[in-house]
Design a protein around this motif. Sequence first.
Motif, PDB file in Angstrom:
ATOM      1  N   ALA A 156       0.784  -1.214  -0.082  1.00  0.00           N
ATOM      2  CA  ALA A 156      -0.118   0.159   0.066  1.00  0.00           C
ATOM      3  C   ALA A 156       0.898   1.228  -0.247  1.00  0.00           C
ATOM      4  N   SER A 157       1.949   1.031   0.594  1.00  0.00           N
ATOM      5  CA  SER A 157       2.958   2.345   0.836  1.00  0.00           C
ATOM      6  C   SER A 157       3.283   2.667  -0.523  1.00  0.00           C
ATOM      7  N   ILE A 158       3.634   1.714  -1.534  1.00  0.00           N
ATOM      8  CA  ILE A 158       3.934   2.214  -2.803  1.00  0.00           C
ATOM      9  C   ILE A 158       3.435   3.174  -3.562  1.00  0.00           C
ATOM     10  N   PHE A 159       2.116   3.072  -3.569  1.00  0.00           N
ATOM     11  CA  PHE A 159       1.078   4.012  -4.079  1.00  0.00           C
ATOM     12  C   PHE A 159       1.331   5.289  -3.451  1.00  0.00           C
ATOM     13  N   LEU A 160       1.214   5.574  -2.224  1.00  0.00           N
ATOM     14  CA  LEU A 160       1.375   6.635  -1.421  1.00  0.00           C
ATOM     15  C   LEU A 160       2.700   7.225  -1.666  1.00  0.00           C
ATOM     16  N   LEU A 166       8.120  10.221  -3.979  1.00  0.00           N
ATOM     17  CA  LEU A 166       9.072   9.760  -2.983  1.00  0.00           C
ATOM     18  C   LEU A 166       9.545   8.231  -3.637  1.00  0.00           C
ATOM     19  N   TYR A 167      10.080   8.725  -4.789  1.00  0.00           N
ATOM     20  CA  TYR A 167      10.377   7.290  -5.760  1.00  0.00           C
ATOM     21  C   TYR A 167      11.363   6.298  -5.319  1.00  0.00           C
ATOM     22  N   PHE A 168      12.378   7.036  -4.593  1.00  0.00           N
ATOM     23  CA  PHE A 168      13.416   5.937  -3.804  1.00  0.00           C
ATOM     24  C   PHE A 168      12.502   5.215  -2.759  1.00  0.00           C
ATOM     25  N   PHE A 169      11.973   5.882  -2.068  1.00  0.00           N
ATOM     26  CA  PHE A 169      11.115   5.329  -0.786  1.00  0.00           C
ATOM     27  C   PHE A 169      10.293   4.265  -1.538  1.00  0.00           C
ATOM     28  N   ALA A 170       9.633   4.358  -2.603  1.00  0.00           N
ATOM     29  CA  ALA A 170       8.539   3.512  -3.385  1.00  0.00           C
ATOM     30  C   ALA A 170       9.356   2.275  -3.935  1.00  0.00           C
ATOM     31  N   ILE A 171      10.446   2.545  -4.305  1.00  0.00           N
ATOM     32  CA  ILE A 171      11.484   1.271  -4.692  1.00  0.00           C
ATOM     33  C   ILE A 171      11.646   0.647  -3.533  1.00  0.00           C
ATOM     34  N   LEU A 172      12.070   1.399  -2.397  1.00  0.00           N
ATOM     35  CA  LEU A 172      12.183   0.579  -1.134  1.00  0.00           C
ATOM     36  C   LEU A 172      11.024  -0.361  -0.569  1.00  0.00           C
ATOM     37  N   SER A 173       9.921   0.237  -0.715  1.00  0.00           N
ATOM     38  CA  SER A 173       8.627  -0.473  -0.412  1.00  0.00           C
ATOM     39  C   SER A 173       8.309  -1.660  -1.542  1.00  0.00           C
TER      40      SER A 173
END
Length: 196
Positions: A156-160, A166-173
Motif C-alpha cells: 500500500a505504501s508504494i502508491f502513497l 518519493l520514488y526511492f522510498f517507493a522502490i524500497l517499499s
Amino acid sequence: MSLNTILEIISVIFGILYLTLMIRENIWCWIFGILASAITVYLYVHVTLYLEAGLNIYYILAGFYGWTYWYQHQNKEAISGKTNVPIRTWKLGNHVIAIVTSGILSVVLGIIMHQYTDSERPYIDATITVFSFVATYMEARKVLSTWHYWFLLNAASIFLQIDRGLYFFAILSVFYTIMSVYGFKRWKKTLISQSA
C-alpha cells in the motif's frame, strides 16, 4: 541532486540494511532502523505526510524498545548479533482485536487529518500508520505473522510514496514487499526448529 534526494537515498540504504538484518534476527537491525526513521521523519514532513512522519517517530522509539528487548535475550557469545528471542504465533483472537481496533482508529484518524490538516491522502496515510504501529510491535516481539501485515502495508505504501514523489522510498517499499515473503519463510523455519 537535491539534499532531500540524497537524504532519501541514505534512508533507503539504511532501510535495506535494517530489513536484511531483521530477517536474519540480528540485533543490529534496530540501529539502522532508527537512523532510517530519523531521516524519514524530516522527508515526510516536507511532503505533508504528517502521519507517516509521526509513524517514523514511533519507529525510532520502537527501535530503542526492540534493541533493548532483543539485547536482553541476546546470545552473548554470538558474534553474529543473533538473539534468542523466540518466534511466536498469535491466536486468531489477537488478530481480530488488532484488525478491528486498527480499522476503527484508522477511520477516526483519517477524519481528523482530513478536517484539520493539509494532508494529501489522509485516509490511506492513517490506515498505513495505525496498522504499522501493530506490525512494529509484533516485529519487536517476533510474532511470525508480522510479515503478513508488512506485506500488505508495504504494498500500500508504494502508491502513497509514488503519489508524493518519493520514488526511492517507493522502490524500497517494493523491496520490502518482496522481502516480507522471504522474512516470513525464514522466521517460519526458525519457529519449526524451535519446536523440534
